[in-house]
Design an enzyme around this catalytic site. Structure first.
Site, PDB file in Angstrom:
ATOM      1  CG  LEU A   1      -1.896  -1.180   1.316  1.00  0.00           C
ATOM      2  CD1 LEU A   1      -2.703  -1.093   2.617  1.00  0.00           C
ATOM      3  CD2 LEU A   1      -2.833  -1.204   0.110  1.00  0.00           C
TER       4      LEU A   1
ATOM      5  CG  HIS B   1      -3.059   1.365  -2.669  1.00  0.00           C
ATOM      6  ND1 HIS B   1      -1.706   1.107  -2.583  1.00  0.00           N
ATOM      7  CD2 HIS B   1      -3.467   0.787  -3.826  1.00  0.00           C
ATOM      8  CE1 HIS B   1      -1.314   0.400  -3.628  1.00  0.00           C
ATOM      9  NE2 HIS B   1      -2.359   0.194  -4.410  1.00  0.00           N
TER      10      HIS B   1
ATOM     11  N   GLY C   1      -8.728   4.069  -8.782  1.00  0.00           N
ATOM     12  CA  GLY C   1      -7.875   5.232  -9.024  1.00  0.00           C
ATOM     13  C   GLY C   1      -7.846   5.604 -10.496  1.00  0.00           C
TER      14      GLY C   1
ATOM     15  CB  SER D   1       2.843  -1.358  -5.706  1.00  0.00           C
ATOM     16  OG  SER D   1       1.627  -1.018  -5.075  1.00  0.00           O
TER      17      SER D   1
HETATM   18  P1  AMP Z   1      -3.135  -1.686  -7.457  1.00  0.00           P
HETATM   19  O1  AMP Z   1      -2.791  -2.134  -6.076  1.00  0.00           O
HETATM   20  O2  AMP Z   1      -1.992  -1.117  -8.206  1.00  0.00           O
HETATM   21  O3  AMP Z   1      -3.929  -2.716  -8.221  1.00  0.00           O
HETATM   22  O4  AMP Z   1      -4.129  -0.454  -7.259  1.00  0.00           O
HETATM   23  C1  AMP Z   1      -5.298  -0.579  -6.490  1.00  0.00           C
HETATM   24  C2  AMP Z   1      -6.145   0.663  -6.704  1.00  0.00           C
HETATM   25  O5  AMP Z   1      -5.413   1.816  -6.328  1.00  0.00           O
HETATM   26  C3  AMP Z   1      -6.545   0.859  -8.179  1.00  0.00           C
HETATM   27  O6  AMP Z   1      -7.872   1.348  -8.242  1.00  0.00           O
HETATM   28  C4  AMP Z   1      -5.543   1.893  -8.639  1.00  0.00           C
HETATM   29  O7  AMP Z   1      -6.014   2.662  -9.718  1.00  0.00           O
HETATM   30  C5  AMP Z   1      -5.400   2.734  -7.393  1.00  0.00           C
HETATM   31  N1  AMP Z   1      -4.146   3.487  -7.424  1.00  0.00           N
HETATM   32  C6  AMP Z   1      -2.902   3.004  -7.633  1.00  0.00           C
HETATM   33  N2  AMP Z   1      -2.003   4.016  -7.661  1.00  0.00           N
HETATM   34  C7  AMP Z   1      -2.698   5.156  -7.471  1.00  0.00           C
HETATM   35  C8  AMP Z   1      -2.353   6.527  -7.406  1.00  0.00           C
HETATM   36  N3  AMP Z   1      -1.089   6.956  -7.533  1.00  0.00           N
HETATM   37  N4  AMP Z   1      -3.341   7.432  -7.215  1.00  0.00           N
HETATM   38  C9  AMP Z   1      -4.632   7.020  -7.089  1.00  0.00           C
HETATM   39  N5  AMP Z   1      -5.031   5.754  -7.140  1.00  0.00           N
HETATM   40  C10 AMP Z   1      -4.075   4.821  -7.327  1.00  0.00           C
END
Ligand code: AMP
Length: 289
Positions: free
Chosen positions: A33, A37, A147, A186
């Protein structure tokens, strides 16, 4: 904070909360995270009475040559961060619980999933929509948050919910950036200090396109060229700069609603970013990482 790993316990938890009249907000993630997130968690708290955060690295959305096995994982760290942000329920299922067998029924993601990220990562969005559909069935949220950083994913999830009548709302939150513009991800943990500097080419390319547009250039081809020139910095292998509408269709002349999407490799790490021209990068929340 409740911590749940079984699918039936997760569903029972939501149903008990709903029986008490509570609205459930859901933030699906692959863990490791970061503040991007956690801002989704904050927003979920504004929209719901209880917040569920899932951590699951979904094998279905990784191609055979991609980073599934080395994707960063640290459930202890995620637990601490989720707890500190007042998450009510951390749902972290094992792979064997989510996929006791390789699923034969999968969500076909359609032509919107064959462009941009989907063109470079065949099958990726089918894997994403399949796990999202499963998580929606298990968590049964009233609202789920995604996101803008992964805008193609967010648009496709909105279509999934509409097309298959999932009884929930989707909310899309802005991209959280570091103070110098790098979108939080991440995967940024893969970057060496030199690569971290090179990675700024992505947000710089978005800014260059935005500035040229504000300066009066509305031809997508000219803006695309400008973006590519900026993206092609030392240490960066550009993959694409695309100017598209909300349905992911390329545009010829841009408007305030046009999305500029970029993807590049920095060393072995693939990064993506995007901006809605009329909103601009400066409007995105910036944090000290
Ligand atoms: P992930 O863990 O990369 O699958 O991301 C989980 C959620 O967090 C998804 O909806 C992503 O679009 C969102 N997310 C990841 N990075 C960002 C960021 N920098 N700003 C906003 N939302 C994010």
């Amino acid at each position: 904070m409740q911590e749940i790993s079984s699918l039936s316990a997760m569903r029972a938890w939501t149903r008990a909360e709903k029986a008490r009249g509570r609205r459930i907000g859901f933030v699906p993630t692959m863990g490791f995270l970061h503040e991007g997130h956690l801002r989704l968690v904050d927003r979920a708290r504004e929209l719901a009475d209880r917040v569920v955060l899932s951590v699951f690295v979904n094998p279905l959305q990784f191609g055979p040559q991609e980073d599934f096995s080395r994707y960063p994982r640290d459930l202890d760290r995620d637990r601490r961060l989720a707890h500190a942000r007042s998450v009510d329920c951390l749902f972290a299922p094992e792979r064997s619980a989510m996929y006791p067998a390789d699923p034969i029924a999968r969500v076909a993601a359609g032509p919107m999933a064959d462009v941009l990220e989907g063109k470079i990562r065949p099958g990726h969005f089918s894997g994403v929509l399949t796990v999202v559909a499963k998580l929606f069935h298990v968590v049964e949220p009233d609202v789920a948050l995604f996101g803008r950083k992964d805008f193609q994913q967010a648009m496709l999830v909105q279509r999934l919910v509409r097309d298959l009548d999932f009884p929930l709302e989707i909310e899309v939150a802005p991209t959280v950036r570091e103070l110098d513009g790098l979108a939080l991800s991440s995967r940024n943990t893969y970057l060496s200090p030199d690569e971290r500097r090179s990675a700024l080419a992505l947000s710089r390319a978005l800014r260059a396109v935005e500035q040229a547009w504000r300066g009066g250039q509305a031809e997508a081809a000219a803006l695309q060229k400008k973006g590519m020139e900026t993206l092609a910095a030392p240490g960066v292998q550009p993959e694409y700069v695309a100017l598209v509408d909300e349905a992911m269709q390329p545009v010829e002349r841009v408007t305030a609603k046009t999305i500029v999407a970029v993807a590049a490799r920095v060393g072995a790490t693939r990064l993506i970013d995007n901006v809605v021209l009329g909103e601009g990068i400066a409007a995105d929340p910036a944090v000290r990482a």
